[in-house]
Design a protein around this motif. Structure first.
Motif, PDB file in Angstrom:
ATOM      1  N   LYS A  76       1.780   6.351  -7.039  1.00  0.00           N
ATOM      2  CA  LYS A  76       0.688   7.254  -7.437  1.00  0.00           C
ATOM      3  C   LYS A  76       1.179   8.693  -7.455  1.00  0.00           C
ATOM      4  CE  LYS A  76      -3.695   9.015  -5.849  1.00  0.00           C
ATOM      5  NZ  LYS A  76      -3.884   9.731  -4.618  1.00  0.00           N
ATOM      6  N   ASP A  77       1.926   9.084  -6.420  1.00  0.00           N
ATOM      7  CA  ASP A  77       2.458  10.447  -6.372  1.00  0.00           C
ATOM      8  C   ASP A  77       3.409  10.699  -7.534  1.00  0.00           C
ATOM      9  OD1 ASP A  77       0.994  10.774  -4.066  1.00  0.00           O
ATOM     10  OD2 ASP A  77       2.706  10.490  -2.715  1.00  0.00           O
ATOM     11  N   GLY A  78       4.266   9.737  -7.824  1.00  0.00           N
ATOM     12  CA  GLY A  78       5.200   9.879  -8.938  1.00  0.00           C
ATOM     13  C   GLY A  78       4.476   9.943 -10.273  1.00  0.00           C
ATOM     14  N   THR A  79       3.425   9.168 -10.408  1.00  0.00           N
ATOM     15  CA  THR A  79       2.648   9.174 -11.647  1.00  0.00           C
ATOM     16  C   THR A  79       1.981  10.523 -11.858  1.00  0.00           C
ATOM     17  OG1 THR A  79       2.252   6.806 -11.396  1.00  0.00           O
ATOM     18  CG2 THR A  79       0.810   7.992 -12.893  1.00  0.00           C
ATOM     19  N   GLU A  80       1.483  11.116 -10.786  1.00  0.00           N
ATOM     20  CA  GLU A  80       0.860  12.439 -10.903  1.00  0.00           C
ATOM     21  C   GLU A  80       1.888  13.480 -11.332  1.00  0.00           C
ATOM     22  OE1 GLU A  80      -0.975  13.073  -7.119  1.00  0.00           O
ATOM     23  OE2 GLU A  80      -2.677  11.789  -7.583  1.00  0.00           O
ATOM     24  N   GLU A  82       0.832  -1.204   0.000  1.00  0.00           N
ATOM     25  CA  GLU A  82       0.000   0.000   0.000  1.00  0.00           C
ATOM     26  C   GLU A  82       0.868   1.256   0.000  1.00  0.00           C
ATOM     27  OE1 GLU A  82      -3.336   2.210   2.828  1.00  0.00           O
ATOM     28  OE2 GLU A  82      -2.138   0.559   3.608  1.00  0.00           O
ATOM     29  N   GLN A  83       1.923   1.253   0.798  1.00  0.00           N
ATOM     30  CA  GLN A  83       2.822   2.408   0.845  1.00  0.00           C
ATOM     31  C   GLN A  83       3.536   2.593  -0.496  1.00  0.00           C
ATOM     32  OE1 GLN A  83       5.290   1.498   4.198  1.00  0.00           O
ATOM     33  NE2 GLN A  83       3.910   2.443   5.674  1.00  0.00           N
ATOM     34  N   LYS A  84       3.978   1.503  -1.096  1.00  0.00           N
ATOM     35  CA  LYS A  84       4.670   1.591  -2.381  1.00  0.00           C
ATOM     36  C   LYS A  84       3.729   2.087  -3.474  1.00  0.00           C
ATOM     37  CE  LYS A  84       8.138  -1.874  -1.297  1.00  0.00           C
ATOM     38  NZ  LYS A  84       8.657  -3.215  -1.576  1.00  0.00           N
ATOM     39  N   ILE A  85       2.491   1.645  -3.449  1.00  0.00           N
ATOM     40  CA  ILE A  85       1.521   2.102  -4.445  1.00  0.00           C
ATOM     41  C   ILE A  85       1.222   3.582  -4.256  1.00  0.00           C
ATOM     42  CG2 ILE A  85      -0.900   1.899  -5.149  1.00  0.00           C
ATOM     43  CD1 ILE A  85      -0.590  -1.114  -4.908  1.00  0.00           C
ATOM     44  N   GLY A  86       1.179   4.040  -2.998  1.00  0.00           N
ATOM     45  CA  GLY A  86       0.986   5.462  -2.737  1.00  0.00           C
ATOM     46  C   GLY A  86       2.122   6.286  -3.310  1.00  0.00           C
ATOM     47  N   THR A  87       3.356   5.809  -3.150  1.00  0.00           N
ATOM     48  CA  THR A  87       4.515   6.498  -3.722  1.00  0.00           C
ATOM     49  C   THR A  87       4.435   6.499  -5.243  1.00  0.00           C
ATOM     50  OG1 THR A  87       5.860   5.797  -1.851  1.00  0.00           O
ATOM     51  CG2 THR A  87       7.032   6.512  -3.818  1.00  0.00           C
TER      52      THR A  87
END
Length: 138
Positions: A74-78, A67-72
């Motif tokens: 997601k931020d990078g993708t944005e 979950e933490q890695k996916i959050g990171t």
């Protein structure tokens, strides 16, 4: 045929009294072996449940990490999406700047003197150095 009645208070024959303790002993042994098998089955089930609990805890920790890695991600993708949305504007600005520099540089080369100042231009100063990226579409 005449039936002989026996009184009910009379004890059973000796041979049957010897069999009864053996039968009770066999029945109690069977019950204890059934109980022992059931206890062993329940202990195995308890061990399996403990192992399942440990594995579930490990899986929960892995899911939290994911979950933490996916959050990171997601931020990078944005951030990448933001850069890509402005990329056309960046290329357009580079193209405009290189076109203006070519227009300024062309007439200055024609105005240069033929004497000692062959490589120097007369007139307008050159704009700041640009890093030129070919923006032509193939």
């Amino acid at each position: 045929m005449a039936y002989i009645s026996r009184p009910t208070s009379m004890p059973p024959p000796a041979s049957s009294s010897l069999r009864q303790p053996n039968t009770y002993l066999t029945v109690s042994q069977q019950q204890s072996s059934v109980l022992a098998a059931r206890i062993a089955s329940k202990k195995a089930e308890l061990d399996n449940l403990k192992q399942l609990c440990e594995m579930s805890g490990a899986l929960a920790m892995q899911m939290h990490s994911l979950e933490q890695k996916i959050g990171t991600l997601k931020d990078g993708t944005e951030a990448v999406a933001c850069v890509l949305s402005n990329w056309d504007n960046v290329l357009r600005a580079i193209s405009m700047a290189s076109t203006k520099a070519a227009n300024i540089q062309g007439p200055m080369e024609q105005r240069s003197s033929t004497g000692a100042e062959d490589n120097m231009t007369v007139g307008f100063p050159m704009p700041a150095t640009l890093v030129r990226i070919p923006a032509e579409r193939e």
